[in-house]
Design a protein around this motif. Structure first.
Motif, PDB file in Angstrom:
ATOM      1  N   VAL A   1       0.523 -10.514  12.779  1.00 13.94           N
ATOM      2  CA  VAL A   1      -0.015 -11.840  12.483  1.00 13.94           C
ATOM      3  C   VAL A   1      -1.013 -11.798  11.336  1.00 13.94           C
ATOM      4  CG1 VAL A   1       0.336 -12.746  14.793  1.00 13.94           C
ATOM      5  CG2 VAL A   1      -1.785 -11.524  14.277  1.00 13.94           C
ATOM      6  N   GLY A   2      -0.971 -10.720  10.554  1.00 14.49           N
ATOM      7  CA  GLY A   2      -1.903 -10.600   9.449  1.00 14.49           C
ATOM      8  C   GLY A   2      -1.568 -11.545   8.316  1.00 14.49           C
ATOM      9  N   ALA A   3      -2.535 -11.710   7.404  1.00 16.26           N
ATOM     10  CA  ALA A   3      -2.355 -12.634   6.288  1.00 16.26           C
ATOM     11  C   ALA A   3      -1.273 -12.166   5.335  1.00 16.26           C
ATOM     12  CB  ALA A   3      -3.684 -12.780   5.548  1.00 16.26           C
ATOM     13  N   TYR A   4      -1.007 -10.833   5.287  1.00 15.68           N
ATOM     14  CA  TYR A   4      -0.029 -10.314   4.342  1.00 15.68           C
ATOM     15  C   TYR A   4       1.244  -9.841   5.040  1.00 15.68           C
ATOM     16  CZ  TYR A   4      -3.814 -10.495   0.968  1.00 15.68           C
ATOM     17  OH  TYR A   4      -4.825 -10.926   0.157  1.00 15.68           O
ATOM     18  N   ASP A   5       1.453 -10.274   6.274  1.00 19.09           N
ATOM     19  CA  ASP A   5       2.680  -9.912   6.985  1.00 19.09           C
ATOM     20  C   ASP A   5       3.759 -10.901   6.586  1.00 19.09           C
ATOM     21  OD1 ASP A   5       1.609  -7.723   8.275  1.00 19.09           O
ATOM     22  OD2 ASP A   5       0.867  -8.913   9.952  1.00 19.09           O
TER      23      ASP A   5
ATOM     24  N   GLU B   1       0.812  -1.221   0.000  1.00 17.35           N
ATOM     25  CA  GLU B   1       0.000   0.000   0.000  1.00 17.35           C
ATOM     26  C   GLU B   1       0.845   1.270   0.000  1.00 17.35           C
ATOM     27  OE1 GLU B   1       0.935  -0.677   4.363  1.00 17.35           O
ATOM     28  OE2 GLU B   1       0.729  -1.829   2.507  1.00 17.35           O
ATOM     29  N   LEU B   2       2.155   1.137   0.121  1.00 15.22           N
ATOM     30  CA  LEU B   2       3.013   2.308   0.284  1.00 15.22           C
ATOM     31  C   LEU B   2       3.373   2.937  -1.056  1.00 15.22           C
ATOM     32  CD1 LEU B   2       5.419   0.992   3.077  1.00 15.22           C
ATOM     33  CD2 LEU B   2       3.350   2.383   3.334  1.00 15.22           C
ATOM     34  N   VAL B   3       3.285   4.266  -1.072  1.00 12.90           N
ATOM     35  CA  VAL B   3       3.611   5.061  -2.249  1.00 12.90           C
ATOM     36  C   VAL B   3       4.632   6.114  -1.832  1.00 12.90           C
ATOM     37  CG1 VAL B   3       2.691   6.659  -3.984  1.00 12.90           C
ATOM     38  CG2 VAL B   3       1.354   4.666  -3.281  1.00 12.90           C
TER      39      VAL B   3
ATOM     40  N   ASP C   1       4.423  -6.490  -0.625  1.00 14.77           N
ATOM     41  CA  ASP C   1       4.179  -7.663   0.236  1.00 14.77           C
ATOM     42  C   ASP C   1       4.387  -8.950  -0.545  1.00 14.77           C
ATOM     43  OD1 ASP C   1       3.536  -6.346   2.651  1.00 14.77           O
ATOM     44  OD2 ASP C   1       1.537  -5.887   1.884  1.00 14.77           O
ATOM     45  N   ASP C   2       5.648  -9.199  -0.853  1.00 14.54           N
ATOM     46  CA  ASP C   2       6.021 -10.425  -1.556  1.00 14.54           C
ATOM     47  C   ASP C   2       7.304 -10.940  -0.927  1.00 14.54           C
ATOM     48  OD1 ASP C   2       5.838 -12.247  -4.092  1.00 14.54           O
ATOM     49  OD2 ASP C   2       7.903 -11.477  -4.074  1.00 14.54           O
ATOM     50  N   ALA C   3       7.245 -12.136  -0.368  1.00 12.13           N
ATOM     51  CA  ALA C   3       8.368 -12.668   0.401  1.00 12.13           C
ATOM     52  C   ALA C   3       9.624 -12.792  -0.449  1.00 12.13           C
ATOM     53  CB  ALA C   3       7.996 -14.017   1.008  1.00 12.13           C
ATOM     54  N   GLU C   4       9.481 -13.242  -1.683  1.00  9.46           N
ATOM     55  CA  GLU C   4      10.652 -13.422  -2.536  1.00  9.46           C
ATOM     56  C   GLU C   4      11.316 -12.092  -2.855  1.00  9.46           C
ATOM     57  OE1 GLU C   4      13.537 -15.524  -4.425  1.00  9.46           O
ATOM     58  OE2 GLU C   4      11.857 -16.325  -3.265  1.00  9.46           O
TER      59      GLU C   4
END
Length: 448
Positions: free
Chosen positions: A293-297, A226-228, A266-269
């Motif tokens: 603990v969110g789904a996209y953390d 979400e960051l710009v 938000d992409d681990a790779e």
């Protein structure tokens, strides 16, 4: 550096799973500082050493100043030749030449003579004092400006002469050799932080290089799709990346050389690749966001894969701390050099408070400073109503401090960036306190 072993004195009991244990602020900070070591000393040129910590005592090789010199523009004279000089009856001396700063050849001042001398120039042999040019006619040979009696008393043929209107005591306006520091004195002690005055002193005594602990290199990166970046156009659901700017500036304020990395999605790779790319220029890495603990953390997932496979103890441990804001935290090491990494929460106030409590002391420890912490004091709470705090959490409220009093700024929410911008202190509310009345003495962490 290896990841610290979980303590058995966790706040929720020794048998609680590591991911459920509630850590105290002290225990978490103790683990960080126990594993972060001061950087190895190196030798640097003076300007490169600005902000660094000196690791050796520096002894003065030559006195400063190295010779007697004039503190004024004027004339070098013998005391007896200007004794009794006045506006009415000036002393008239023969000017034998000029002595400039840096002059090699020296004139000798004899009876009835004077040498025109500049500020910083060496006192010529035979001279005992300097009379400022304001005490003379400036060598114009015009005699005193008032009183024909003095004019008639002055010698004829004033060319190459100077009239002196005031007497001078011995050593007047003379800077004595060694009056600043003497050869063999200690100029600076190990542990000194080298700022502009210290660098000036080192240059003045002829030291062009010094042995110091270098300023640590800190890489700061934010996470979140979400960051710009500022100056870009926002779309629905997006916010500007403020954390990376605030924390990079905070790292520089702490004394580090800080590098800001643009926000990572938000992409681990992608996050793992970015961290691995940045390790080459990092003595310490700081991430913000993605530790809850969110789904996209995804920070936990990404950091689990940057541990050194040949070193089982490396990696990052994620914890819950008994504090507000800043409950989720991560700490450990990554990469082949076991680079320390601190993973901070993503809310702006949470990340900044966490930086002040954990990252800043780590930076100062890497620098080799004996006192790595912000100063603390007590202050009287000035507010219209009582402050509330959750039981079992140490709360850090933003405040403004002045003259022994502190007032809260904004509320306790961890998104209030505007309030944070006006704060210069953190108000500490202990874990066992749920309400603080106006007029109460509270602990304050001074940020300014």
């Amino acid at each position: 550096m290896s990841t610290p072993a979980p303590r058995t004195a966790g706040q929720d009991g020794p048998d609680a799973p590591a991911e459920d244990r509630l850590w105290s602020v002290e225990d978490h900070l103790e683990d960080i500082l126990a594993t972060v070591r001061p950087l190895d000393p190196i030798e640097l040129n003076l300007l490169e050493a600005q902000g660094c910590v000196l690791v050796e005592d520096v002894t003065v090789p030559v006195s400063l100043p190295p010779f007697d010199n004039s503190s004024m523009d004027g004339y070098a004279v013998r005391v007896a030749d200007v004794a009794g000089a006045s506006e009415e009856f000036p002393a008239c001396l023969e000017v034998i030449g000029d002595v400039a700063a840096g002059a090699g050849d020296q004139l000798r001042v004899g009876p009835g003579q004077a040498a025109r001398i500049m500020t910083g120039a060496p006192l010529p042999p035979g001279a005992e004092a300097v009379v400022p040019v304001e005490w003379t006619d400036g060598g114009l040979g015009a005699g005193p400006v008032t009183g024909m009696r003095a004019r008639s008393a002055a010698p004829e043929g004033a060319e190459g002469q100077v009239y002196v209107y005031r007497p001078a005591e011995a050593r007047a306006h003379v800077r004595a050799a060694g009056s600043d520091v003497r050869a063999g004195d200690r100029a600076l002690s190990a542990g000194t932080v080298l700022g502009p005055p210290q660098l000036g002193l080192l240059a003045a005594i002829g030291r062009g290089r010094v042995r110091v602990r270098p300023r640590p290199r800190v890489v700061v990166l934010s996470t979140g799709s979400e960051l710009v970046q500022p100056d870009e156009q926002l779309t629905h659901g997006q916010i500007y990346d403020s954390n990376s700017f605030a924390l990079t500036a905070a790292a520089r304020d702490a004394g580090a050389i800080a590098y800001r990395v643009g926000a990572v999605a938000d992409d681990a790779e992608t996050l793992r690749a970015t961290i691995e790319d940045q390790l080459v220029r990092a003595d310490l890495m700081v991430t913000t966001g993605g530790v809850s603990v969110g789904a996209y953390d995804v920070v936990k997932e990404a950091l689990a894969h940057v541990a050194d496979e040949d070193e089982p103890g490396s990696g990052v441990e994620f914890r819950k701390l008994a504090m507000q804001p800043g409950k989720p935290q991560g700490f450990g090491s990554v990469g082949p050099d076991h680079t320390p990494l601190l993973a901070l929460p993503g809310n702006p106030v949470s990340s900044y408070v966490s930086f002040e409590l954990f990252v800043r002391p780590a930076i100062r420890t890497l620098m080799g400073l004996p006192d790595a912490h912000r100063p603390r004091t007590t202050a009287t709470l000035t507010t219209d109503k009582a402050l509330t705090s959750p039981k079992g959490r140490r709360q850090f409220l933003r405040g403004t401090y002045a003259d022994g009093s502190v007032a809260p700024v904004g509320g306790a929410s961890s998104h209030l960036v505007a309030a944070l911008a006006h704060a210069d202190a953190l108000i500490v509310v202990p874990e066992d306190v749920v309400s603080v009345e106006p007029g109460t003495e509270v602990e304050v962490v001074l940020l300014g």
